[in-house]
Scaffold this motif. Sequence first.
Motif, mmCIF file in Angstrom:
data_model
loop_
_atom_site.group_PDB
_atom_site.id
_atom_site.type_symbol
_atom_site.label_atom_id
_atom_site.label_comp_id
_atom_site.label_asym_id
_atom_site.label_seq_id
_atom_site.Cartn_x
_atom_site.Cartn_y
_atom_site.Cartn_z
ATOM 1 N N ALA A 35 0.833 -1.198 0.000
ATOM 2 C CA ALA A 35 0.000 0.000 0.000
ATOM 3 C C ALA A 35 0.868 1.248 0.000
ATOM 4 O O ALA A 35 1.926 1.285 0.626
ATOM 5 N N ARG A 36 0.386 2.267 -0.718
ATOM 6 C CA ARG A 36 1.076 3.547 -0.735
ATOM 7 C C ARG A 36 0.031 4.651 -0.654
ATOM 8 O O ARG A 36 -0.925 4.674 -1.442
ATOM 9 N N LEU A 37 0.211 5.567 0.306
ATOM 10 C CA LEU A 37 -0.665 6.726 0.439
ATOM 11 C C LEU A 37 -0.419 7.653 -0.740
ATOM 12 O O LEU A 37 0.724 8.008 -1.031
ATOM 13 N N LEU A 38 -1.480 8.053 -1.418
ATOM 14 C CA LEU A 38 -1.343 8.969 -2.548
ATOM 15 C C LEU A 38 -1.379 10.404 -2.057
ATOM 16 O O LEU A 38 -2.188 10.754 -1.189
ATOM 17 N N GLU A 39 -0.517 11.225 -2.632
ATOM 18 C CA GLU A 39 -0.426 12.626 -2.238
ATOM 19 C C GLU A 39 -0.287 13.493 -3.487
ATOM 20 O O GLU A 39 0.037 13.008 -4.563
ATOM 21 N N TRP B 9 -8.509 11.050 -7.017
ATOM 22 C CA TRP B 9 -9.739 11.570 -6.411
ATOM 23 C C TRP B 9 -10.767 11.919 -7.491
ATOM 24 O O TRP B 9 -11.960 11.609 -7.352
ATOM 25 N N THR B 10 -10.329 12.525 -8.581
ATOM 26 C CA THR B 10 -11.223 12.851 -9.685
ATOM 27 C C THR B 10 -11.856 11.577 -10.246
ATOM 28 O O THR B 10 -13.068 11.521 -10.481
ATOM 29 N N ALA B 11 -11.048 10.546 -10.445
ATOM 30 C CA ALA B 11 -11.569 9.265 -10.941
ATOM 31 C C ALA B 11 -12.529 8.645 -9.929
ATOM 32 O O ALA B 11 -13.569 8.090 -10.303
ATOM 33 N N LEU B 12 -12.196 8.753 -8.646
ATOM 34 C CA LEU B 12 -13.059 8.197 -7.595
ATOM 35 C C LEU B 12 -14.420 8.882 -7.557
ATOM 36 O O LEU B 12 -15.444 8.230 -7.335
ATOM 37 N N LEU B 13 -14.458 10.197 -7.760
ATOM 38 C CA LEU B 13 -15.730 10.913 -7.742
ATOM 39 C C LEU B 13 -16.623 10.501 -8.912
ATOM 40 O O LEU B 13 -17.852 10.486 -8.778
ATOM 41 N N SER B 14 -16.029 10.155 -10.041
ATOM 42 C CA SER B 14 -16.815 9.629 -11.158
ATOM 43 C C SER B 14 -17.300 8.219 -10.847
ATOM 44 O O SER B 14 -18.399 7.832 -11.208
ATOM 45 N N PHE B 15 -16.467 7.463 -10.172
ATOM 46 C CA PHE B 15 -16.743 6.070 -9.830
ATOM 47 C C PHE B 15 -17.842 5.961 -8.766
ATOM 48 O O PHE B 15 -18.743 5.137 -8.868
ATOM 49 N N TRP B 16 -17.762 6.797 -7.718
ATOM 50 C CA TRP B 16 -18.726 6.775 -6.606
ATOM 51 C C TRP B 16 -18.912 8.194 -6.083
ATOM 52 O O TRP B 16 -18.208 8.628 -5.170
#
Length: 160
Positions: free
Chosen positions: A117-121, A129-136
Amino acid sequence: MAGLGVRLVQRMSSTRAFAKVAPHVVPALDRTVHRLTRGRFLLSTQMLPGVLLTSTGARSGLPRRTPLACMPEEDGKSWILVGSNFGRTGHPAWTRNLLTHPDASISWKGRDIPVTARLLEGQERSAAWTALLSFWPPYATYQARVDREIRVFRLTREDG
């Protein structure tokens, strides 16, 4: 009709009532169903893809199993996990576990896979985050509800 069902669940999952109840009910149901189906099924995956994360406790050093929604990446070798905690104020414990012990494993579609695992920054987190907002889309509601920046991790399959 499926689109309507998804939108209804998205709307419901964005409520404060859901944030209070879901953390106690959803993981317990997922762990039970996962165990009974020998890793082939997670109840929550009916709406979103999901994994059962096995990480090492940050303080205890003991294995911790947490069912989580995920966004699989197109490469088939990595997954994005979001520490939304259903829009509650604190970071979920599993995020601290991964920060302390990034080597973990996931159960994905009935297979156990070792991951790192790697924390994204920064820009990398912003793109995810942009992709995640489209996803959910409810992730935006969760972020608006809290002062902390929601942690986003990329889990990458270990080679070998």
